[in-house]
Design a protein around this motif. Structure first.
Motif, mmCIF file in Angstrom:
data_model
loop_
_atom_site.group_PDB
_atom_site.id
_atom_site.type_symbol
_atom_site.label_atom_id
_atom_site.label_comp_id
_atom_site.label_asym_id
_atom_site.label_seq_id
_atom_site.Cartn_x
_atom_site.Cartn_y
_atom_site.Cartn_z
ATOM 1 N N ALA A 45 0.812 -1.219 0.000
ATOM 2 C CA ALA A 45 0.000 0.000 0.000
ATOM 3 C C ALA A 45 0.845 1.267 0.000
ATOM 4 O O ALA A 45 0.296 2.370 -0.020
ATOM 5 C CB ALA A 45 -0.942 -0.010 1.203
ATOM 6 N N GLY A 46 2.169 1.128 0.064
ATOM 7 C CA GLY A 46 3.048 2.282 0.014
ATOM 8 C C GLY A 46 3.470 2.834 1.355
ATOM 9 O O GLY A 46 4.114 3.888 1.419
ATOM 10 N N PHE A 47 3.132 2.135 2.447
ATOM 11 C CA PHE A 47 3.510 2.602 3.776
ATOM 12 C C PHE A 47 4.927 2.127 4.085
ATOM 13 O O PHE A 47 5.206 0.928 4.089
ATOM 14 C CB PHE A 47 2.539 2.064 4.824
ATOM 15 C CG PHE A 47 2.855 2.483 6.236
ATOM 16 C CD1 PHE A 47 2.676 3.797 6.637
ATOM 17 C CD2 PHE A 47 3.330 1.552 7.163
ATOM 18 C CE1 PHE A 47 2.966 4.187 7.945
ATOM 19 C CE2 PHE A 47 3.615 1.930 8.466
ATOM 20 C CZ PHE A 47 3.426 3.256 8.853
ATOM 21 N N THR A 48 5.835 3.069 4.359
ATOM 22 C CA THR A 48 7.248 2.740 4.583
ATOM 23 C C THR A 48 7.632 2.756 6.055
ATOM 24 O O THR A 48 8.799 2.565 6.387
ATOM 25 C CB THR A 48 8.150 3.721 3.823
ATOM 26 O OG1 THR A 48 7.894 5.064 4.282
ATOM 27 C CG2 THR A 48 7.906 3.641 2.324
ATOM 28 N N GLY A 49 6.657 2.978 6.935
ATOM 29 C CA GLY A 49 6.969 3.132 8.349
ATOM 30 C C GLY A 49 6.908 1.856 9.158
ATOM 31 O O GLY A 49 6.545 1.876 10.339
#
Length: 257
Positions: A45-49
């Motif tokens: 989903a593009g979450f890098t955290g």
């Protein structure tokens, strides 16, 4: 490849966690497949955290990518500027919640549910706190996803506010600008008025839930929770819940005026 194992220590309950090269190895449990599905979804989903899941090793340890950086707690926590860094934390939490909203857990998912939430609209982290925040360059990331489980956005936010404002009765950590810090976080996260009112109502019960959990685990003799209870962590959560309840009007002024 260097297979040297470097013990990683931090928090109150981490044991058997090591760094091997650019990976982290942690004891796996019945919840590990579901947590790895969650982490894989977040990155898709593009979450890098968050760390990326890399499977399980020959010692039945989960394997995750190692996130370089400094743990925010305790040394770097005092350096977090509320209007810059605290807002960044809030946006990171919001990005996670937005990314996880589309996650469909595997049909056989098992979660490590420690403190049951008051709802289940998302899979929540349940331990969004400075001791689980890595200040990396360029990315900041939350670690220790092993207690991810059904919960709500506000359940996660209430816990995060306790640690990041912090909402503490302890004179070492309580802040005269607690109301301002609370407002900065909530504004950056983007809660509407109804959500703010619901959050205010939830703040004290969320802290009290930790006291109740530790007390129950201590009575049952379950470690490491019994040790934390006898070290006084239960009293801390109870005192914080009372402090938060006494200052409800302050939180209302901070968030609603």
């Amino acid at each position: 490849m260097d297979h040297t194992e470097i013990p990683l220590r931090g928090g109150n309950v981490s044991t058997g966690v090591v760094q091997v090269g650019r990976t982290v190895r942690r004891p796996a449990g019945p919840w590990t497949p579901a947590v790895h599905a969650l982490l894989a979804h977040l990155h898709t989903a593009g979450f890098t955290g968050a760390p990326k899941p890399l499977g399980v090793d020959e010692q039945n340890r989960e394997v995750l990518t190692f996130i370089p950086g400094r743990v925010a707690w305790p040394d770097h926590f005092a350096l977090l500027d509320p209007d810059v860094h605290l807002a960044r934390v809030a946006r990171l939490v919001r990005d996670f919640h937005d990314a996880v909203a589309g996650f469909v857990p595997p049909p056989d998912a098992q979660w490590q549910v420690l403190v049951p939430a008051d709802g289940s609209d998302i899979i929540a982290h349940h331990d969004l706190a400075p001791w689980n925040l890595i200040l990396g360059d360029p990315h900041w990331a939350f670690i220790d996803w092993d207690v991810a489980a059904p919960g709500t956005r506000l359940w996660d936010v209430a816990y995060a506010l306790h640690g990041f404002v912090p909402l503490s009765a302890d004179a070492r950590w309580s802040r005269v600008d607690a109301g301002h810090r609370l407002r900065v976080f909530v504004d950056a996260y983007g809660l509407d008025e109804t959500q703010r009112r619901d959050l205010i109502t939830l703040l004290a019960p969320r802290a009290q839930a930790m006291h109740t959990f530790l007390g129950a685990q201590a009575a049952a003799g379950k470690q490491p929770w019994a040790r934390l209870w006898h070290e006084g962590h239960g009293r801390v959560w109870e005192a914080d819940a009372a402090y938060i309840g006494r200052r409800r009007q302050d939180w209302e002024r901070a968030l609603l005026d």
